[in-house]
Design a protein around this motif. Structure first.
Motif, short mmCIF file in Angstrom:
data_model
loop_
_atom_site.label_atom_id
_atom_site.label_comp_id
_atom_site.label_asym_id
_atom_site.label_seq_id
_atom_site.Cartn_x
_atom_site.Cartn_y
_atom_site.Cartn_z
N VAL A 50 50.80 47.93 70.04
CA VAL A 50 50.75 49.12 70.89
C VAL A 50 51.46 48.75 72.19
N LYS B 5 42.66 53.22 81.01
CA LYS B 5 43.37 53.42 79.74
C LYS B 5 42.46 53.20 78.52
N VAL C 142 48.15 44.58 72.11
CA VAL C 142 48.63 45.49 73.15
C VAL C 142 49.56 44.72 74.08
N MET D 125 42.96 54.38 74.58
CA MET D 125 43.25 53.42 73.52
C MET D 125 42.36 53.65 72.31
N ASP E 194 45.99 47.48 80.98
CA ASP E 194 46.36 47.32 79.57
C ASP E 194 45.48 46.28 78.88
N ASP F 34 53.07 49.54 75.97
CA ASP F 34 53.02 50.37 77.17
C ASP F 34 54.45 50.81 77.47
N LEU G 183 51.60 53.89 73.82
CA LEU G 183 50.53 54.57 74.56
C LEU G 183 50.77 54.38 76.04
N ALA H 84 42.00 47.67 78.38
CA ALA H 84 41.98 48.63 77.27
C ALA H 84 41.94 47.91 75.93
N ALA H 85 42.72 46.83 75.82
CA ALA H 85 42.72 46.04 74.59
C ALA H 85 41.35 45.41 74.35
N HIS I 50 43.80 56.59 70.51
CA HIS I 50 45.11 56.24 69.93
C HIS I 50 44.93 55.47 68.63
#
Length: 222
Positions: free
Chosen positions: A5, A141, A161, A145, A168, A7, A106, A171-172, A148
């Motif tokens: 994924v 985010k 990610v 996520m 980021d 950014d 994303l 989010a992961a 997504h």
């Protein structure tokens, strides 16, 4: 099989000049700045209104955030027209796709602007899904996520990610995916390294780590 994924802003799309330029424009009436990239990295953080409060040295007044945010995007959307993809972006996307593995995009940038911009660079065919922000304010985010990966029906344990911000990585971690952080965006390397995930200086390095998933991915790459 690993799925990436990606950014967009500050990762695949090298827009730091536009971000700094737009920021300088909105703070010109305050008599603050101008910042260069390294100067702005010193004050940059998420959420962005906290960075703005650092810049002006006080809390934002009622309605001030909305005014600054609107002004920033007006300038950004003009300045970004001169911005290009990050070095190695197209080659990295092509290499991952050619290996038979999947990838998606994303971003916390507006969906209605993201999709045509990705198409403008001829990248849309690389992605199984492209998601931008569909609301006025996105917040962290992490929940985006979740949605997504759910839309793609992916096992987070098979996801890595790749992004340029602490957000980021968070989010992961929120969904149980791996994260690799890239220094091409607005966040200082030292701040990225504090998260405890691999930090790289090129997209090729990020791709190599995503490919291996080995113990090497747990250390910072210089």
């Amino acid at each position: 099989m690993t799925h990436i994924v990606w950014d967009w802003n500050g990762t695949l799309f090298h827009d730091t000049d536009a971000v700094v330029g737009a920021t300088n424009e909105i703070f010109r009436p305050y008599g603050v700045g101008p910042f260069d990239l390294e100067g702005f990295r010193e004050v940059y953080t998420r959420p962005i209104w906290v960075a703005y409060e650092r810049i002006i040295g006080r809390p934002l007044a009622e309605g001030e955030w909305e005014q600054l945010d609107h002004g920033f995007h007006l300038h950004y959307h003009e300045l970004m027209l001169a911005c290009q993809l990050a070095e190695g972006a197209t080659a990295s996307l092509r290499a991952w796709g050619d290996s038979g593995r999947t990838q998606s995009l994303l971003s916390m940038w507006g969906h209605d602007r993201l999709v045509p911009k990705v198409g403008e660079f001829g990248l849309d065919h690389h992605f199984a899904r492209v998601d931008g922000l569909r609301a006025a304010s996105g917040g962290p985010k992490a929940e985006h996520m979740v949605l997504h990966l759910k839309a793609l029906d992916l096992d987070p344990g098979q996801v890595v990610v790749i992004g340029d911000s602490v957000d980021d990585a968070h989010a992961a971690q929120h969904v149980g995916a791996r994260a690799i952080l890239y220094t091409g965006g607005m966040t200082r390397r030292s701040e990225l390294e504090r998260v405890g995930v691999p930090v790289v200086d090129s997209l090729q390095q990020a791709l190599n780590l995503a490919d291996t998933g080995s113990a090497e991915s747990r250390r910072s790459i210089h």
